[in-house]
Design a protein around this motif. Structure first.
Motif, short mmCIF file in Angstrom:
data_model
loop_
_atom_site.label_atom_id
_atom_site.label_comp_id
_atom_site.label_asym_id
_atom_site.label_seq_id
_atom_site.Cartn_x
_atom_site.Cartn_y
_atom_site.Cartn_z
N SER A 151 31.85 37.57 33.79
CA SER A 151 32.54 36.35 33.36
C SER A 151 32.44 35.26 34.42
CB SER A 151 34.00 36.65 33.05
OG SER A 151 34.68 37.14 34.20
N LYS A 152 32.42 34.03 33.93
CA LYS A 152 32.45 32.85 34.82
C LYS A 152 33.02 31.69 34.01
CE LYS A 152 29.57 29.55 37.22
NZ LYS A 152 29.92 28.51 36.26
N PRO A 153 34.18 31.18 34.40
CA PRO A 153 35.05 31.66 35.47
C PRO A 153 35.63 33.03 35.14
CG PRO A 153 36.18 30.03 34.11
CD PRO A 153 34.75 30.05 33.65
N ALA A 154 36.44 33.56 36.05
CA ALA A 154 36.97 34.91 35.85
C ALA A 154 37.78 35.01 34.57
CB ALA A 154 37.82 35.31 37.06
N ALA A 155 37.56 36.09 33.83
CA ALA A 155 38.28 36.31 32.57
C ALA A 155 39.73 36.70 32.84
CB ALA A 155 37.58 37.40 31.76
N ASN A 156 40.54 36.59 31.80
CA ASN A 156 41.95 36.99 31.86
C ASN A 156 42.15 38.25 31.03
OD1 ASN A 156 44.80 36.76 32.36
ND2 ASN A 156 45.04 35.96 30.29
N ILE A 157 42.83 39.26 31.61
CA ILE A 157 43.07 40.53 30.91
C ILE A 157 44.55 40.66 30.61
CG2 ILE A 157 43.02 43.04 31.13
CD1 ILE A 157 40.49 42.83 32.70
N THR A 175 30.72 38.68 41.94
CA THR A 175 29.41 39.32 41.98
C THR A 175 28.37 38.24 41.72
OG1 THR A 175 30.40 41.33 41.07
CG2 THR A 175 28.00 41.19 41.06
N GLY A 176 27.85 37.66 42.80
CA GLY A 176 26.96 36.52 42.64
C GLY A 176 27.75 35.34 42.12
N LYS A 177 27.27 34.73 41.02
CA LYS A 177 27.98 33.61 40.42
C LYS A 177 29.01 34.03 39.38
CE LYS A 177 24.54 29.97 41.10
NZ LYS A 177 23.77 28.88 40.45
N SER A 178 29.05 35.31 39.02
CA SER A 178 30.00 35.80 38.02
C SER A 178 31.07 36.65 38.68
CB SER A 178 29.26 36.60 36.94
OG SER A 178 28.69 37.77 37.51
N PHE A 179 32.01 37.11 37.84
CA PHE A 179 33.16 37.85 38.36
C PHE A 179 33.35 39.15 37.57
CE2 PHE A 179 33.84 33.41 39.26
CZ PHE A 179 34.29 33.41 40.57
N THR A 180 33.83 40.15 38.30
CA THR A 180 34.26 41.41 37.68
C THR A 180 35.78 41.47 37.79
OG1 THR A 180 32.21 42.55 38.22
CG2 THR A 180 34.13 43.92 37.77
N VAL A 181 36.44 41.69 36.65
CA VAL A 181 37.91 41.70 36.60
C VAL A 181 38.37 43.09 36.18
CG1 VAL A 181 39.96 40.60 35.66
CG2 VAL A 181 37.85 39.26 35.94
N ARG A 182 39.34 43.63 36.94
CA ARG A 182 39.94 44.93 36.62
C ARG A 182 41.44 44.77 36.55
NH1 ARG A 182 35.78 46.23 40.18
NH2 ARG A 182 34.26 47.75 39.36
N SER A 183 42.03 45.40 35.54
CA SER A 183 43.49 45.41 35.40
C SER A 183 43.94 46.84 35.15
CB SER A 183 43.93 44.50 34.26
OG SER A 183 45.35 44.47 34.17
N SER A 184 45.01 47.26 35.85
CA SER A 184 45.46 48.66 35.78
C SER A 184 46.91 48.75 35.35
CB SER A 184 45.29 49.35 37.14
OG SER A 184 43.93 49.39 37.51
N LEU A 185 47.19 49.82 34.59
CA LEU A 185 48.56 50.19 34.21
C LEU A 185 48.83 51.60 34.71
CD1 LEU A 185 48.97 49.11 30.46
CD2 LEU A 185 50.17 48.14 32.42
N GLN A 186 49.95 51.78 35.40
CA GLN A 186 50.32 53.13 35.86
C GLN A 186 51.71 53.45 35.33
OE1 GLN A 186 51.35 54.31 40.13
NE2 GLN A 186 49.32 55.25 39.90
N PHE A 187 51.87 54.63 34.71
CA PHE A 187 53.16 55.00 34.15
C PHE A 187 53.20 56.52 33.96
CE2 PHE A 187 50.17 53.87 30.89
CZ PHE A 187 50.27 54.87 29.94
#
Length: 399
Positions: A151-157, A175-187
């Motif tokens: 994604s560019k700009p960074a995506a929203n999760i 990552t170069g001109k793009s973005f890697t986005v990670r979102s975590s849930l812990q329960f």
């Protein structure tokens, strides 16, 4: 005078033409925004041009087109329109590397230039959820991670538990001109999470609708049993159906029925079908505690039902006798109440007797004052204090 005015008009016209040329001979462009993989049209115009060529150059200052002449060997770049007033080119299959500032030049003296910025939106990849291995055990702590890249700009999760949004922890890496986005849930999972859908939603300016992916949880937990019954007031001659309702994952199997800690005593009238126990033609011998039991690999559970069968003509209590423990009238309670009433009655009789006796003695003592030594009743009346005058009346009163 007329000649002078004519000369002034000619000079004015020449100055106007020069002014018009200096103002109109200036290239005009617009910034362009496209999605990665799409087509970008770059247009340069002039309002007035005296046969001067236009040129497009890329961010690396390489000439793309000079008029209608292609200068850079790139099959993705094509000429759309070339004239003295416009130069439009097309860039197909635009990539992130095509982003930057493009220059349109008008080769006057001096050369006039203007800039147009090409913005390329990086489309996020479809999200993936990791970190969950089916099945989970009740009490386990798990971490769900949703990842999208490119994604560019960074995506929203965003995260949703069924239809309700829950908050995750997000990290963004370039990552170069793009973005890697990670979102975590812990329960920590429990039986309420069994069958719940956790959805990861990716939103981005390049998307008309969010990308979504869903993980449905499977949670194993120990069984829990309850017994439901078909009759509120079981009476002789009726049939009663008991159902052992079990909740557990895996589903607890099989269901075992017993009565008063032993096997069912009358298998002809007590019919077991799966989770149901049906007792036909109820009678008093059916009174007792019925129990169902089931288990899975996580544990065993049981439930009990106390049956009390009433006479056929029994009008029935206002509440379910089984909910009250299946007991008949409480004779001990009734006996206690009767004993209390009898005790209170005896106490009242004793107190009343003493009261009457005390008042009667006071009256006799008052009347017979001074007559305790009299030989007979007549003499006692005569000798009583204050009664000498009316002795005859007193004597006559006691006859």
């Amino acid at each position: 005078m007329i000649v002078k005015q004519h000369l002034i008009f000619i000079l004015y016209s020449l100055c106007a033409d020069v002014f018009k040329g200096s103002q109109g001979q200036f290239p005009i462009t617009q910034n362009v925004t496209v999605v990665e993989g799409a087509i970008a049209n770059m247009t340069c115009r002039v309002d007035y041009n005296d046969n001067t060529s236009l040129q497009w150059s890329n961010p690396a200052q390489q000439t793309l087109f000079f008029g209608d002449k292609k200068a850079l060997r790139d099959h993705r770049i094509e000429l759309v329109r070339a004239s003295w007033q416009e130069l439009t080119i097309r860039i197909s299959d635009v990539g992130l590397s095509d982003e930057g500032q493009y220059t349109c030049s008008l080769f006057t003296m001096p050369v006039k230039t203007t800039k147009a910025f090409l913005t390329v939106l990086g489309v996020p990849g479809r999200p993936e959820i990791t970190g969950f291995t089916k099945p989970a055990m009740e009490g386990d702590v798990i971490t769900l991670t949703c990842t999208t890249s490119g994604s560019k700009p960074a995506a929203n999760i965003r995260w949703f538990r069924n239809d309700k949004e829950v908050q995750g922890t997000t990290k963004v890496n370039a990552t170069g001109k793009s973005f890697t986005v990670r979102s975590s849930l812990q329960f920590q999972v429990d039986r309420r999470d069994d069958g719940v859908a956790y959805t990861c939603s990716v939103e981005h300016v390049s998307l008309s609708n969010p990308y979504m992916t869903t993980e449905v949880l499977e949670v194993h937990y120990a069984p829990h049993l309850e017994i439901t019954h078909s009759l509120i007031i079981p009476q002789e001659g009726q049939y009663l159906k008991l159902e052992c309702v079990s909740k557990g994952n895996p589903i607890p199997e099989p269901v075992l029925w017993s009565k008063d800690g032993g096997e069912l005593p009358d298998i002809e009238r007590m019919i077991v079908e799966g989770r149901e126990l049906t007792i036909t033609t109820l009678n008093k011998t059916d009174n007792g505690t019925y129990r169902c039991e089931a288990s899975n690999h996580l544990g065993t559970s049981s439930a009990e039902y106390i049956l009390f069968v009433y006479a056929k003509d029994f009008p029935g209590p206002t509440t379910d006798p089984n909910a009250l423990g299946q007991h008949g009238p409480d004779h001990a309670l009734i006996g206690g109440v009767v004993a209390v009433v009898v005790f209170i009655t005896l106490c009242l009789i004793i107190v009343l007797g003493r009261y009457l006796a005390r008042h009667k003695g006071t009256y006799l003592t008052h009347e017979a004052k001074g007559a305790e030594d009299a030989p007979d009743a007549d003499t006692a009346i005569i000798n009583a204090e204050g009664n000498h005058v009316h002795a005859e009346e007193k004597k006559e009163y006691f006859i």
